[in-house]
Scaffold this motif. Structure first.
Motif, PDB file in Angstrom:
ATOM      1  N   ARG A  15       0.810  -1.221   0.000  1.00 25.88           N
ATOM      2  CA  ARG A  15       0.000   0.000   0.000  1.00 25.88           C
ATOM      3  C   ARG A  15       0.844   1.272   0.000  1.00 25.88           C
ATOM      4  N   LEU A  16       2.113   1.158  -0.291  1.00 21.40           N
ATOM      5  CA  LEU A  16       3.007   2.309  -0.198  1.00 21.40           C
ATOM      6  C   LEU A  16       2.595   3.451  -1.125  1.00 21.40           C
ATOM      7  N   ASP A  17       2.075   3.157  -2.307  1.00 24.11           N
ATOM      8  CA  ASP A  17       1.613   4.226  -3.195  1.00 24.11           C
ATOM      9  C   ASP A  17       0.474   5.012  -2.557  1.00 24.11           C
ATOM     10  N   THR A  18      -0.467   4.313  -1.938  1.00 28.61           N
ATOM     11  CA  THR A  18      -1.586   4.971  -1.254  1.00 28.61           C
ATOM     12  C   THR A  18      -1.081   5.778  -0.066  1.00 28.61           C
ATOM     13  N   VAL A  19      -0.168   5.187   0.691  1.00 25.88           N
ATOM     14  CA  VAL A  19       0.443   5.870   1.833  1.00 25.88           C
ATOM     15  C   VAL A  19       1.090   7.173   1.380  1.00 25.88           C
ATOM     16  N   MET A  20       1.844   7.122   0.292  1.00 18.95           N
ATOM     17  CA  MET A  20       2.524   8.317  -0.194  1.00 18.95           C
ATOM     18  C   MET A  20       1.538   9.366  -0.703  1.00 18.95           C
ATOM     19  N   ASP A  21       0.429   8.940  -1.280  1.00 17.90           N
ATOM     20  CA  ASP A  21      -0.603   9.898  -1.706  1.00 17.90           C
ATOM     21  C   ASP A  21      -1.157  10.661  -0.497  1.00 17.90           C
ATOM     22  N   ILE A  22      -1.420   9.953   0.592  1.00 19.08           N
ATOM     23  CA  ILE A  22      -1.944  10.587   1.806  1.00 19.08           C
ATOM     24  C   ILE A  22      -0.880  11.490   2.423  1.00 19.08           C
ATOM     25  N   GLU A  32      10.649  17.061  -5.118  1.00 21.43           N
ATOM     26  CA  GLU A  32      11.950  16.395  -5.144  1.00 21.43           C
ATOM     27  C   GLU A  32      12.212  15.561  -3.881  1.00 21.43           C
ATOM     28  N   GLN A  33      11.392  15.706  -2.847  1.00 18.50           N
ATOM     29  CA  GLN A  33      11.577  14.933  -1.619  1.00 18.50           C
ATOM     30  C   GLN A  33      10.793  13.619  -1.607  1.00 18.50           C
ATOM     31  N   ILE A  34       9.865  13.442  -2.546  1.00 19.69           N
ATOM     32  CA  ILE A  34       8.977  12.273  -2.519  1.00 19.69           C
ATOM     33  C   ILE A  34       9.747  10.956  -2.656  1.00 19.69           C
ATOM     34  N   THR A  35      10.670  10.874  -3.580  1.00 14.50           N
ATOM     35  CA  THR A  35      11.416   9.628  -3.792  1.00 14.50           C
ATOM     36  C   THR A  35      12.195   9.238  -2.540  1.00 14.50           C
ATOM     37  N   GLY A  36      12.865  10.199  -1.925  1.00 12.07           N
ATOM     38  CA  GLY A  36      13.623   9.924  -0.704  1.00 12.07           C
ATOM     39  C   GLY A  36      12.719   9.514   0.441  1.00 12.07           C
ATOM     40  N   ARG A  37      11.595  10.191   0.584  1.00 12.34           N
ATOM     41  CA  ARG A  37      10.650   9.855   1.655  1.00 12.34           C
ATOM     42  C   ARG A  37      10.083   8.453   1.441  1.00 12.34           C
ATOM     43  N   MET A  41      10.382   5.389   4.132  1.00 16.45           N
ATOM     44  CA  MET A  41       9.234   4.648   4.655  1.00 16.45           C
ATOM     45  C   MET A  41       9.360   3.158   4.364  1.00 16.45           C
ATOM     46  N   ARG A  42       9.802   2.813   3.185  1.00 20.28           N
ATOM     47  CA  ARG A  42       9.995   1.394   2.843  1.00 20.28           C
ATOM     48  C   ARG A  42      11.011   0.776   3.803  1.00 20.28           C
ATOM     49  N   ASN A  43      12.074   1.504   4.114  1.00 17.39           N
ATOM     50  CA  ASN A  43      13.099   1.012   5.036  1.00 17.39           C
ATOM     51  C   ASN A  43      12.550   0.868   6.454  1.00 17.39           C
ATOM     52  N   HIS A  44      11.707   1.796   6.881  1.00 18.26           N
ATOM     53  CA  HIS A  44      11.124   1.706   8.223  1.00 18.26           C
ATOM     54  C   HIS A  44      10.398   0.381   8.432  1.00 18.26           C
TER      55      HIS A  44
END
Length: 192
Positions: A15-22, A32-37, A41-44
């Motif tokens: 669900r990471l795409d949905t998480v990132m949308d929220i 430019e911060q979205i890819t790093g974030r 989150m994936r690493n967390h």
């Protein structure tokens, strides 16, 4: 109707795409911060005792038709057991030790549940969803404290954490390489 559904690392990744949308709707970070974030989150999700909850909206009008409608995720929250070797844990422990001493840093971060992200889509904020996710996420945790960082200004999130009994451990804290001021807050577990 809002329902809370727990998930572990696999479901979080799915669900990471949905998480990132929220996250993007709630925080409005520079593009430019979205890819790093996303990578962070994936690493967390690989950290010890990772747990997440999704706030899912089910339309009541659709339920009256007899079919259970597919939920729409309107919020998420996750955390994990903080440990040495994790970036946030290490920099916050060092800063707290510098300001309050090693004993205070160990007391708060030595056995802490780190609430890494708590976000509700702006269309659904102010309805108690964030509070409910934090309460649900912290329920039954074995750690002795819960800690998190939030912007150090009078935001709805800052007010919520204070209302839930979180107290400032550090204020006006700037993370290494950053420029914004944060408050590091904590409270003993369990939540009451």
């Amino acid at each position: 109707m809002i329902e809370f559904r727990g998930g572990g690392p696999v479901e979080f990744g799915e669900r990471l795409d949905t998480v990132m949308d929220i996250y993007t709707a709630a925080m409005r970070p520079p593009p430019e911060q979205i890819t790093g974030r996303t990578t962070i989150m994936r690493n967390h999700a690989t950290y010890p005792r990772f747990q997440c909850y999704f706030a899912e909206l089910r339309e009541i009008s659709d339920m009256s038709l007899g079919a259970r409608p597919a939920p729409r995720v309107v919020g998420f929250a996750y955390g994990f057991h903080g440990a040495p070797g994790q970036w946030w844990h290490d920099v916050v422990h060092r800063a707290l030790e510098d300001r309050a001493g090693r004993e205070a840093a160990d007391a708060w971060l030595g056995d802490a549940f780190e609430l890494a992200e708590i976000h509700v889509h702006p269309d659904h904020q102010g309805k108690g969803i964030g509070r409910a996710m934090i309460t649900t996420l912290c329920a039954g945790r074995p750690e002795r404290s819960a800690v998190l960082s939030t912007h150090d200004r009078p935001t709805a999130a800052r007010h919520l954490y204070a209302a839930m009994g979180f107290t400032d451990l550090l204020s006006r804290y700037v993370f290494p390489g950053g420029y914004e001021e944060y408050a590091i807050v904590g409270r003993p577990l369990p939540l009451t």
